[in-house]
Design an enzyme around this catalytic site. Structure first.
Site, PDB file in Angstrom:
ATOM      1  N   SER A   1       0.812  -1.206   0.000  1.00  0.00           N
ATOM      2  CA  SER A   1       0.000   0.000   0.000  1.00  0.00           C
ATOM      3  C   SER A   1       0.843   1.252   0.000  1.00  0.00           C
ATOM      4  CB  SER A   1      -0.922   0.011   1.224  1.00  0.00           C
ATOM      5  OG  SER A   1      -0.163  -0.015   2.403  1.00  0.00           O
ATOM      6  N   CYS A   2       0.405   2.227  -0.740  1.00  0.00           N
ATOM      7  CA  CYS A   2       0.874   3.604  -0.672  1.00  0.00           C
ATOM      8  C   CYS A   2      -0.320   4.475  -1.025  1.00  0.00           C
ATOM      9  CB  CYS A   2       2.001   3.867  -1.669  1.00  0.00           C
ATOM     10  SG  CYS A   2       3.618   3.202  -1.212  1.00  0.00           S
ATOM     11  N   ASP A   3      -0.254   5.715  -0.682  1.00  0.00           N
ATOM     12  CA  ASP A   3      -1.315   6.648  -1.040  1.00  0.00           C
ATOM     13  C   ASP A   3      -0.696   7.972  -1.450  1.00  0.00           C
ATOM     14  OD1 ASP A   3      -3.991   5.257  -0.115  1.00  0.00           O
ATOM     15  OD2 ASP A   3      -2.530   4.905   1.471  1.00  0.00           O
TER      16      ASP A   3
END
Length: 442
Positions: free
Chosen positions: A28-30
């Protein structure tokens, strides 16, 4: 009104479709971008949380502008590419074992963040350019978001993307999406092998979270994108072409479903602040644990964060806030400004191991080395105290808040034209705040 920019508002199996991924592996990254009128004032605001293996150290590296001899070659993480005659100055937040970066900015106000993505296109383990290499190359060579996007797509076509993205003997491979921003606009670039689609954002807000998100609103694309999809039987060539629908995996793994939830949560958080998005609003979003945007799950966590303010007025400096430490909810965003005195802050630079580095010796990643930089070590001690000694922990957290607020006040005065520090002082701003944070942990 300028002050509103900164006000406080608040192991891995391999399949034909997906190399080195399992539902138990958090991926995950945002990334976020706000373009006026979504921003509080005429500035584009960029933000990213870098979610990586929890023990991975991320360093902040300053690389000055440089000229290069004709015919020069450049060693990236795994492969060499041709060097260009001139490269821009960059500030990078990167996993300390590799050449590229998870996020960063250049002297022209271009910011880029990347994210892992898996599509119907197979992910190979052959070594090529990492998405993080493409990100750094784009920052060093592009003077606008559009130019940087072009750099990525040209290099992607020539060299492809591939290689393990984790410091581990078990391969961990993926393709990439990117969010690029400059003083005037933002772009989303999503890839599937050498194929790609891009979307231009000239107003409003946009976020990306480990999934294809460009639908029918495609501003630019690889010339073989639609013919390839039709040849594979993914699109009939007649109906509406929706990139995300056509290229996304038909059966999404659990973690990709989790990315959808984070994407929706991020969009909602931006929507709630539309018209009043500031640097501090973005920092608050990056610190949001309930949504999973501020991540700590299993073997992964948010290892570094970045927020940038890119004023449309070219006479005003772009400001880039970087943590250089994990968990933004318990870290300090420190301001960096490109200037005459800009230099490497040694406290956020990891040790190097030369030819003996596990990433350089073959087979790769058979041993581990200690890559912790001085600020990371101090921050680790502080986190331990926050968890084990309530009173001392609260004192340290208050010191972090006060220091961050001090940096925000300095930047606020600068952007409001209330003060005009010498260029040498501006260039040394990040170093000064790194030293203050280090002293707080001493």
């Amino acid at each position: 009104m300028v002050q509103r920019w900164l006000e406080r508002d608040t192991r891995i199996p391999i399949s034909p479709q997906m190399a080195s991924w399992s539902p138990d592996t958090p991926c995950s990254c945002d990334c976020f971008a706000s373009v006026p009128p979504a921003s509080a004032l005429p500035a584009v605001i960029f933000a990213k949380n870098s979610d990586r293996p929890r023990d991975e150290v991320q360093e902040v590296v300053f690389v000055p502008a440089a000229t290069h001899a004709p015919g020069s070659r450049l060693q990236c993480t795994y492969i060499e590419v041709e060097q260009v005659s001139k490269t821009h100055a960059v500030i990078l937040s990167r996993p300390s074992w590799l050449w590229g970066a998870e996020m960063g900015a250049n002297e022209h106000g271009v910011c880029i963040g990347n994210e892992a993505v898996w599509t119907k296109e197979p992910v190979g383990e052959g070594e090529a350019l990492l998405g993080m290499d493409l990100l750094r190359l784009a920052l060093e060579r592009g003077s606008s978001a559009r130019e940087a996007l072009h750099v990525i797509t040209v290099l992607l076509e020539r060299y492809g993307q591939g290689g393990s993205c984790r410091e581990d003997p078990t391969p961990f491979c993926y393709h990439n999406t990117f969010l690029l921003a400059d003083r005037t606009e933002a772009w989303v670039l999503e890839t599937a092998g050498r194929l790609w689609a891009a979307q231009r954002i000239q107003e409003g807000f946009r976020n990306i979270s480990n999934q294809l998100s460009i639908g029918t609103d495609i501003s630019a694309e690889h010339p073989e994108l639609r013919p390839h999809a039709q040849a594979q039987g993914w699109w009939d060539g007649q109906g509406t072409f929706d990139f995300a629908q056509v290229f996304s995996l038909s059966q999404q793994p659990v973690r990709m479903e989790a990315a959808k939830a984070r994407f929706r949560a991020g969009r909602e958080l931006l929507q709630q602040q539309q018209g009043g998005i500031t640097a501090e609003v973005m920092m608050g979003i990056l610190r949001d644990k309930e949504s999973g945007i501020c991540m700590d799950s299993g073997g992964f966590r948010t290892t570094a964060s970045m927020v940038s303010v890119l004023p449309r007025d070219p006479s005003q400096p772009c400001v880039h806030f970087l943590t250089a430490t994990p968990d933004p909810s318990r870290s300090v965003f420190k301001p960096f400004i490109f200037g005459v005195g800009a230099a490497q802050a040694p406290q956020v630079l990891s040790p190097t191991f030369g030819a003996q580095d596990p990433v350089r010796t073959l087979p790769r990643f058979q041993t581990r080395v200690d890559r912790r930089h001085p600020l990371y070590r101090g921050h680790q001690v502080a986190l331990g105290l926050m968890e084990s000694e309530q009173a001392r922990g609260q004192q340290l957290r208050q010191k972090q808040r006060d220091l961050e607020q001090e940096g925000l006040e300095v930047v606020r005065g600068l952007l409001n034209r209330e003060c005009a520090p010498p260029a040498q002082e501006l260039g040394g701003l990040f170093q000064a705040f790194v030293e203050k944070e280090s002293q707080a942990y001493a």
